[in-house]
Scaffold this motif. Structure first.
Motif, PDB file in Angstrom:
ATOM      1  N   VAL A 167       0.847  -1.187   0.000  1.00 53.38           N
ATOM      2  CA  VAL A 167       0.000   0.000   0.000  1.00 53.38           C
ATOM      3  C   VAL A 167       0.887   1.243   0.000  1.00 53.38           C
ATOM      4  CG1 VAL A 167      -1.780   1.301   1.224  1.00 53.38           C
ATOM      5  CG2 VAL A 167      -1.807  -1.204   1.265  1.00 53.38           C
ATOM      6  N   TYR A 168       0.602   2.161  -0.923  1.00 44.36           N
ATOM      7  CA  TYR A 168       1.276   3.459  -0.934  1.00 44.36           C
ATOM      8  C   TYR A 168       0.320   4.504  -0.382  1.00 44.36           C
ATOM      9  CZ  TYR A 168       3.224   7.866  -2.509  1.00 44.36           C
ATOM     10  OH  TYR A 168       3.712   9.157  -2.552  1.00 44.36           O
ATOM     11  N   LEU A 184      -6.480   3.632  -6.065  1.00 42.07           N
ATOM     12  CA  LEU A 184      -6.144   2.933  -7.303  1.00 42.07           C
ATOM     13  C   LEU A 184      -5.653   1.533  -6.951  1.00 42.07           C
ATOM     14  CD1 LEU A 184      -5.322   2.492 -10.290  1.00 42.07           C
ATOM     15  CD2 LEU A 184      -3.178   3.705  -9.766  1.00 42.07           C
ATOM     16  N   TYR A 185      -6.331   0.514  -7.487  1.00 48.19           N
ATOM     17  CA  TYR A 185      -5.885  -0.872  -7.339  1.00 48.19           C
ATOM     18  C   TYR A 185      -5.045  -1.198  -8.574  1.00 48.19           C
ATOM     19  CZ  TYR A 185      -9.011  -1.117  -3.392  1.00 48.19           C
ATOM     20  OH  TYR A 185      -9.609  -0.880  -2.166  1.00 48.19           O
ATOM     21  N   LEU A 186      -3.725  -1.272  -8.368  1.00 47.83           N
ATOM     22  CA  LEU A 186      -2.756  -1.359  -9.460  1.00 47.83           C
ATOM     23  C   LEU A 186      -2.163  -2.763  -9.522  1.00 47.83           C
ATOM     24  CD1 LEU A 186      -1.234   0.236 -11.670  1.00 47.83           C
ATOM     25  CD2 LEU A 186       0.450   0.858  -9.906  1.00 47.83           C
ATOM     26  N   ARG A 187      -2.301  -3.412 -10.684  1.00 55.58           N
ATOM     27  CA  ARG A 187      -1.928  -4.820 -10.821  1.00 55.58           C
ATOM     28  C   ARG A 187      -0.666  -4.975 -11.669  1.00 55.58           C
ATOM     29  NH1 ARG A 187      -6.249  -7.348  -8.584  1.00 55.58           N
ATOM     30  NH2 ARG A 187      -5.398  -9.383  -9.112  1.00 55.58           N
ATOM     31  N   VAL A 218      -4.103  13.913  -8.397  1.00 56.50           N
ATOM     32  CA  VAL A 218      -4.843  13.947  -7.139  1.00 56.50           C
ATOM     33  C   VAL A 218      -4.138  13.036  -6.130  1.00 56.50           C
ATOM     34  CG1 VAL A 218      -7.022  13.276  -6.069  1.00 56.50           C
ATOM     35  CG2 VAL A 218      -7.019  14.401  -8.309  1.00 56.50           C
ATOM     36  N   PRO A 219      -3.927  13.479  -4.896  1.00 55.55           N
ATOM     37  CA  PRO A 219      -3.395  12.557  -3.887  1.00 55.55           C
ATOM     38  C   PRO A 219      -4.309  11.342  -3.747  1.00 55.55           C
ATOM     39  CG  PRO A 219      -3.287  14.809  -3.091  1.00 55.55           C
ATOM     40  CD  PRO A 219      -4.098  14.847  -4.352  1.00 55.55           C
ATOM     41  N   MET A 220      -3.719  10.157  -3.814  1.00 56.23           N
ATOM     42  CA  MET A 220      -4.510   8.931  -3.757  1.00 56.23           C
ATOM     43  C   MET A 220      -3.719   7.833  -3.073  1.00 56.23           C
ATOM     44  SD  MET A 220      -4.199   7.668  -7.762  1.00 56.23           S
ATOM     45  CE  MET A 220      -4.280   9.331  -8.446  1.00 56.23           C
ATOM     46  N   ILE A 221      -4.417   6.803  -2.662  1.00 59.95           N
ATOM     47  CA  ILE A 221      -3.800   5.578  -2.147  1.00 59.95           C
ATOM     48  C   ILE A 221      -3.654   4.607  -3.316  1.00 59.95           C
ATOM     49  CG2 ILE A 221      -4.150   3.602  -0.599  1.00 59.95           C
ATOM     50  CD1 ILE A 221      -5.755   5.514   1.230  1.00 59.95           C
ATOM     51  N   ILE A 222      -2.513   3.917  -3.372  1.00 63.19           N
ATOM     52  CA  ILE A 222      -2.322   2.870  -4.368  1.00 63.19           C
ATOM     53  C   ILE A 222      -2.193   1.539  -3.644  1.00 63.19           C
ATOM     54  CG2 ILE A 222      -0.930   1.991  -6.275  1.00 63.19           C
ATOM     55  CD1 ILE A 222       0.065   4.747  -6.839  1.00 63.19           C
ATOM     56  N   VAL A 223      -2.979   0.564  -4.070  1.00 65.94           N
ATOM     57  CA  VAL A 223      -2.945  -0.786  -3.481  1.00 65.94           C
ATOM     58  C   VAL A 223      -2.466  -1.758  -4.552  1.00 65.94           C
ATOM     59  CG1 VAL A 223      -4.304  -2.639  -2.453  1.00 65.94           C
ATOM     60  CG2 VAL A 223      -4.806  -0.244  -1.893  1.00 65.94           C
ATOM     61  N   MET A 224      -1.413  -2.517  -4.241  1.00 63.52           N
ATOM     62  CA  MET A 224      -0.807  -3.442  -5.193  1.00 63.52           C
ATOM     63  C   MET A 224      -0.866  -4.858  -4.633  1.00 63.52           C
ATOM     64  SD  MET A 224       2.208  -0.706  -5.842  1.00 63.52           S
ATOM     65  CE  MET A 224       1.773  -0.008  -4.231  1.00 63.52           C
TER      66      MET A 224
END
Length: 400
Positions: A167-168, A184-187, A218-224
């Motif tokens: 998680v970022y 954002l769910y980034l694969r 936009v500031p966001m969370i990234i989940v990988m």
């Protein structure tokens, strides 16, 4: 037996004296002299100010050593051996960027053991060298506010085993506890894992925080998450695999993320995107769950490029002009030298025929991380901004 206390005391004193005498007579040759001089110059790789790069390898027993530089259109280059058994090659200047390379030693591929920066996933693929420019690159860590990377573990309901995700969290996350963020769910692609997007080759966290600092994202969370079910890209692309990964994402991952972090609720604040294998997963899962995602993107998907791919079999009754009311953005991208490009052209043609609005993006390059970093930058600049300005056919490039 009667103890003679004066004699016992005298014996103890003699033993103590002998021990002290033994330490006094030790021959200590240990020394820290010479530890604190200047560090030695770098051995390999060495990036010159004019962006020549010198590679070296100590292999006195080798009969041939070649450099394999880059990720696409690979052409091994012979290295030269000196009398001490060190092989060396200086290549012509390259553009600023992040590059992968390996050595071929007697025909056997190996990374640069003098360089700790690597590209890895299900295996160790290559060493990495970063080449700076006259100004910071979009994918280079800069003097800007930085985010935080965290690791979570969870029990996958679909796969019945413990899994990990990365998680970022954007800059200022913990300083503003009342603020909530889109996600954002980034694969990742086949052969990679949940860590790949935040390694130097992917640099997703670096790219986003540079964009945030310049007010371009936009500031966001990234989940990988991990997109492999059995360690192979084929498993992660099979109908059964995609079904299991969809269940895992919806049942386990999204609830965990929304319970753990300050997220904005609803489909308008969720995006799903990915590269190669992960691009196919993102499109399949995203379009099948429009109640969960309003932003969908893919880079270089092989599954969607297959000549036998059928839109109506993948998304029965879904892909038509009604998508335009449900999706804020449908992003489709590929490298111009990637053999998947004809399939992408067929895909966007089919979308046009059905009246579906999309963003079709190409980047000069093959099936490689350079393309995906540039694609990700372009996608991040549009996510969670409404209304979205569409350019149905655009070519992106590295600003350097």
């Amino acid at each position: 037996m009667k103890l003679n206390l004066p004699s016992l005391a005298l014996c103890s004193l003699l033993l103590l004296w002998n021990a002290v005498d033994a330490f006094a007579q030790s021959n200590n040759t240990y020394s820290t002299k010479g530890w604190f001089g200047p560090p030695p110059p770098p051995f390999s790789p060495v990036v010159a100010p004019d962006r020549h790069i010198t590679f070296r390898l100590k292999a006195p027993q080798a009969s041939s050593v070649q450099l394999v530089f880059g990720e696409w259109d690979l052409r091994p280059q012979a290295m030269q051996r000196d009398t001490a058994g060190t092989w060396q090659l200086t290549i012509d200047p390259v553009a600023p960027g992040i590059y992968a390379y390996n050595f071929l030693v007697n025909g056997v591929q190996m990374p640069d053991m003098n360089n700790p920066e690597t590209k890895s996933g299900t295996q160790l693929y290559a060493s990495i060298v970063q080449v700076p420019g006259n100004r910071p690159r979009f994918d280079e860590r800069q003097q800007v506010p930085h985010g935080i990377l965290q690791t979570l573990h969870y029990q996958s309901t679909a796969l019945q085993r413990l899994r990990g995700l990365r998680v970022y969290l954007p800059p200022g996350y913990f300083e503003q506890p009342a603020r909530r963020y889109p996600v954002l769910y980034l694969r990742h692609g086949g052969g990679d894992d949940e860590n790949s997007w935040t390694q130097p080759a992917g640099s997703a966290d670096v790219i986003l925080e540079n964009l945030i600092a310049s007010n371009k994202a936009v500031p966001m969370i990234i989940v990988m998450t991990n997109g492999l079910i059995d360690g192979t890209w084929a498993g992660g692309s099979s109908p059964e695999g995609v079904k299991a990964l969809q269940q895992e994402l919806l049942t386990d991952v999204i609830p965990l993320v929304e319970k753990t972090y300050h997220t904005l609720p609803g489909r308008d604040n969720r995006a799903i995107a990915g590269l190669s294998m992960g691009g196919g997963q993102s499109m399949l899962i995203g379009l099948r769950n429009l109640d969960r995602f309003a932003w969908i993107g893919e880079f270089s998907s092989g599954l969607l490029s297959d000549k036998d791919f059928k839109i109506d079999e993948a998304w029965p009754g879904i892909v038509n002009s009604s998508l335009n009311e449900k999706l804020h953005l449908l992003w489709i991208g590929c490298g111009t030298k990637d053999p998947r490009i004809p399939g992408h052209q067929d895909l966007v043609h089919a979308l046009s025929q059905r009246g579906v609005r999309y963003e079709y993006v190409t980047v000069t390059g093959g099936h490689e991380w350079y393309v995906w970093r540039v694609e990700l930058k372009g996608l991040l600049e549009k996510l969670f901004k409404t209304p979205v300005v569409y350019d149905q056919a655009v070519q992106l490039r590295d600003e350097q």
